[in-house]
Every structure is written in structure tokens, then in C-alpha cells.
Write an enzyme that holds these catalytic residues in place. Structure first.
Site, PDB file in Angstrom:
ATOM      1  CD  GLU A 100      -3.184   0.721   0.484  1.00 41.04           C
ATOM      2  OE1 GLU A 100      -2.713   1.533  -0.339  1.00 41.04           O
ATOM      3  OE2 GLU A 100      -4.370   0.733   0.827  1.00 41.04           O
ATOM      4  CG  ASP A 101      -0.915   4.770  -1.559  1.00 40.07           C
ATOM      5  OD1 ASP A 101      -1.625   4.112  -0.757  1.00 40.07           O
ATOM      6  OD2 ASP A 101      -1.392   5.568  -2.376  1.00 40.07           O
ATOM      7  CG  ASP A 104      -6.113   8.121   6.666  1.00 37.87           C
ATOM      8  OD1 ASP A 104      -5.744   8.395   7.817  1.00 37.87           O
ATOM      9  OD2 ASP A 104      -6.854   8.879   6.008  1.00 37.87           O
ATOM     10  CE  LYS A 132      -3.331  10.311   6.631  1.00 39.81           C
ATOM     11  NZ  LYS A 132      -3.686  11.279   5.557  1.00 39.81           N
ATOM     12  CG  PHE A 153      -4.652  14.554   2.019  1.00 43.83           C
ATOM     13  CD1 PHE A 153      -5.477  13.496   2.381  1.00 43.83           C
ATOM     14  CD2 PHE A 153      -4.308  14.691   0.682  1.00 43.83           C
ATOM     15  CE1 PHE A 153      -5.950  12.597   1.438  1.00 43.83           C
ATOM     16  CE2 PHE A 153      -4.777  13.805  -0.268  1.00 43.83           C
ATOM     17  CZ  PHE A 153      -5.606  12.756   0.119  1.00 43.83           C
ATOM     18  CG  LEU A 154       1.336  12.855   3.753  1.00 42.85           C
ATOM     19  CD1 LEU A 154       2.231  11.716   4.222  1.00 42.85           C
ATOM     20  CD2 LEU A 154       1.969  14.193   4.108  1.00 42.85           C
ATOM     21  NE  ARG A 166      -2.881   8.314  -8.815  1.00 42.20           N
ATOM     22  CZ  ARG A 166      -3.451   7.819  -7.725  1.00 42.20           C
ATOM     23  NH1 ARG A 166      -2.725   7.553  -6.666  1.00 42.20           N
ATOM     24  NH2 ARG A 166      -4.752   7.617  -7.689  1.00 42.20           N
TER      25      ARG A 166
HETATM   26  P1  IMP Z   1      -7.782   4.088   4.428  1.00 43.72           P
HETATM   27  O1  IMP Z   1      -8.809   3.134   3.897  1.00 43.72           O
HETATM   28  O2  IMP Z   1      -8.432   5.222   5.189  1.00 43.72           O
HETATM   29  O3  IMP Z   1      -6.674   3.443   5.216  1.00 43.72           O
HETATM   30  O4  IMP Z   1      -7.146   4.832   3.197  1.00 43.72           O
HETATM   31  C1  IMP Z   1      -6.295   4.210   2.328  1.00 43.72           C
HETATM   32  C2  IMP Z   1      -6.269   4.915   1.008  1.00 43.72           C
HETATM   33  O5  IMP Z   1      -6.717   6.272   1.137  1.00 43.72           O
HETATM   34  C3  IMP Z   1      -4.860   4.988   0.469  1.00 43.72           C
HETATM   35  O6  IMP Z   1      -4.563   3.874  -0.311  1.00 43.72           O
HETATM   36  C4  IMP Z   1      -4.911   6.271  -0.320  1.00 43.72           C
HETATM   37  O7  IMP Z   1      -5.398   6.000  -1.615  1.00 43.72           O
HETATM   38  C5  IMP Z   1      -5.909   7.142   0.414  1.00 43.72           C
HETATM   39  N1  IMP Z   1      -5.257   8.085   1.340  1.00 43.72           N
HETATM   40  C6  IMP Z   1      -5.311   8.101   2.690  1.00 43.72           C
HETATM   41  N2  IMP Z   1      -4.576   9.110   3.201  1.00 43.72           N
HETATM   42  C7  IMP Z   1      -4.035   9.742   2.141  1.00 43.72           C
HETATM   43  C8  IMP Z   1      -3.137  10.862   2.010  1.00 43.72           C
HETATM   44  O8  IMP Z   1      -2.657  11.494   2.975  1.00 43.72           O
HETATM   45  N3  IMP Z   1      -2.814  11.191   0.730  1.00 43.72           N
HETATM   46  C9  IMP Z   1      -3.273  10.537  -0.371  1.00 43.72           C
HETATM   47  N4  IMP Z   1      -4.083   9.489  -0.288  1.00 43.72           N
HETATM   48  C10 IMP Z   1      -4.468   9.090   0.956  1.00 43.72           C
END
Ligand code: IMP
Length: 175
Positions: A100-101, A104, A132, A153-154, A166
Site C-alpha cells: 500500500e502507499d 490511514d 498514518k 494529507f500527503l 502522483r
Molecule cells: P484508508 O482506507 O483510510 O486506510 O485509506 C487508504 C487509502 O486512502 C490509500 O490507499 C490512499 O489512496 C488514500 N489516502 C489516505 N490518506 C491519504 C493521504 O494522505 N494522501 C493521499 N491518499 C491518501
């Protein structure tokens, strides 16, 4: 303000990213020595990280991708996760490493993990460039993490805001 006009503050340089990715590849090569793990990149954001990571490995591997839509638009989680592309390779009996990148809330990964685990892999590990913590709602174990970030937010190095930024080689905080 339109996010296209928001200020970008560089938080992780390309040099630090590449150094850390090399370290992570070394750790993965040691942890999976003698094995041939299946790396599953979560599209679209993990493409850059996965491409750099696997080229630094000293072990053989295979690569596939999965796509989950968790964010409709903007910078906040919708809370809904939908798989829009499944893994094509056989997962049963494989040592899977989900790439994963950024993690969150953990919702995306939790949903993907559930689906992957149903297919009977030998093992599943999570490798994320950025862990994060600010909005974490799910109990997710990130086994290999590049950077831990508290908030913000990155964008850049695969991370986007509405598909923008990107391609930036460094990582920036938006706003
Ligand atoms: P989660 O489901 O909330 O853990 O979010 C995961 C996905 O949300 C990541 O794969 C990203 O695509 C997006 N995401 C969450 N935080 C960021 C951020 O700070 N920048 C860009 N994309 C984010």
C-alpha cells in the site's frame, strides 16, 4: 480553495524515500529468504513504491495488482470500500505481501485483507510506505512500514489528491 491551488510543503525528500525503500527491500529479502513471495500492489497509489521496492529485492518474486475504491473525491475517507479489480494470479498457498502507499483509517486494507485471506494464502503480510496514525479506526498490523506520519494529507510519489500530484518525486503535505 480549489485543491489544485493549495500550497505544497515538502515533507519527505526523494533521497530519503529511496534510502528507506532500499532498507525495506533488504528487510523483506531477509524475511522471505528462500521463498518467492507474491507482491500485490494496491492501485493506483502503490505503483511507484512497488516498482522501486521490487527492483531492490535480492529474492525472486511475482507481482499482481488489486484495486479498491475507498475515496470518492477529496481528502476525507468515505468509509466505503469497493474492489474494482481483483487479483488475477492464484493466491492459494502463496506468501502474499500486500503493498500500500499509505494506510490511514485502515478500512481499505482491512477489506482487502479479508478477501485475500479467504483464498487460502500460506501467509499475508502488509507493507506500506506510509503508516498514518491520525484517523486509524481499524486494527491493522503494518508489518513493514516506511515512514510513520501522525497527520496531514500527503501527495507525491504515487499519493494523489483527486488524481493530481502522483508524479511528484518527493512527498508533500497539502495545504
Ligand atoms: P484508508 O482506507 O483510510 O486506510 O485509506 C487508504 C487509502 O486512502 C490509500 O490507499 C490512499 O489512496 C488514500 N489516502 C489516505 N490518506 C491519504 C493521504 O494522505 N494522501 C493521499 N491518499 C491518501
Amino acid at each position: 480553495m480549489d485543491e489544485a491551488q493549495q500550497a505544497l510543503t515538502r515533507v519527505i525528500s526523494r533521497e530519503r524515500i529511496h534510502e528507506r525503500v532500499r532498507d525495506m527491500a533488504r528487510d523483506l529479502s531477509t524475511a522471505f529468504s528462500g521463498k518467492e513471495p507474491l507482491f500485490i500492489g494496491v492501485l493506483n497509489g502503490a505503483v511507484f513504491f512497488l516498482a522501486d521496492l521490487v527492483r531492490e529485492l535480492t529474492i525472486p518474486c511475482r507481482i499482481d495488482f488489486i484495486k479498491a475504491a475507498s475515496y470518492g473525491t477529496g481528502t476525507t475517507s468515505s468509509g466505503k470500500v469497493r474492489l474494482t479489480k481483483e487479483v488475477d494470479l492464484e493466491i492459494g498457498g502463496e506468501d502474499v505481501i500486500l503493498v500500500e502507499d499509505i494506510v490511514d483509517t485502515g478500512l481499505t486494507l482491512k477489506s482487502i485483507l479479508e478477501q485475500v485471506e479467504q483464498k487460502g494464502p500460506a501467509s499475508v503480510h502488509v507493507c506500506a510506505l506510509i503508516d498514518k496514525r491520525e484517523c486509524r479506526t481499524e486494527e491493522i498490523r503494518v508489518d513493514f512500514s516506511g515512514f510513520e506520519v501522525e497527520r496531514g494529507f500527503l501527495v507525491g510519489y504515487g499519493l494523489d489528491c483527486n488524481e493530481r500530484h502522483r508524479n511528484l518525486p518527493d512527498i508533500y503535505a497539502l495545504g
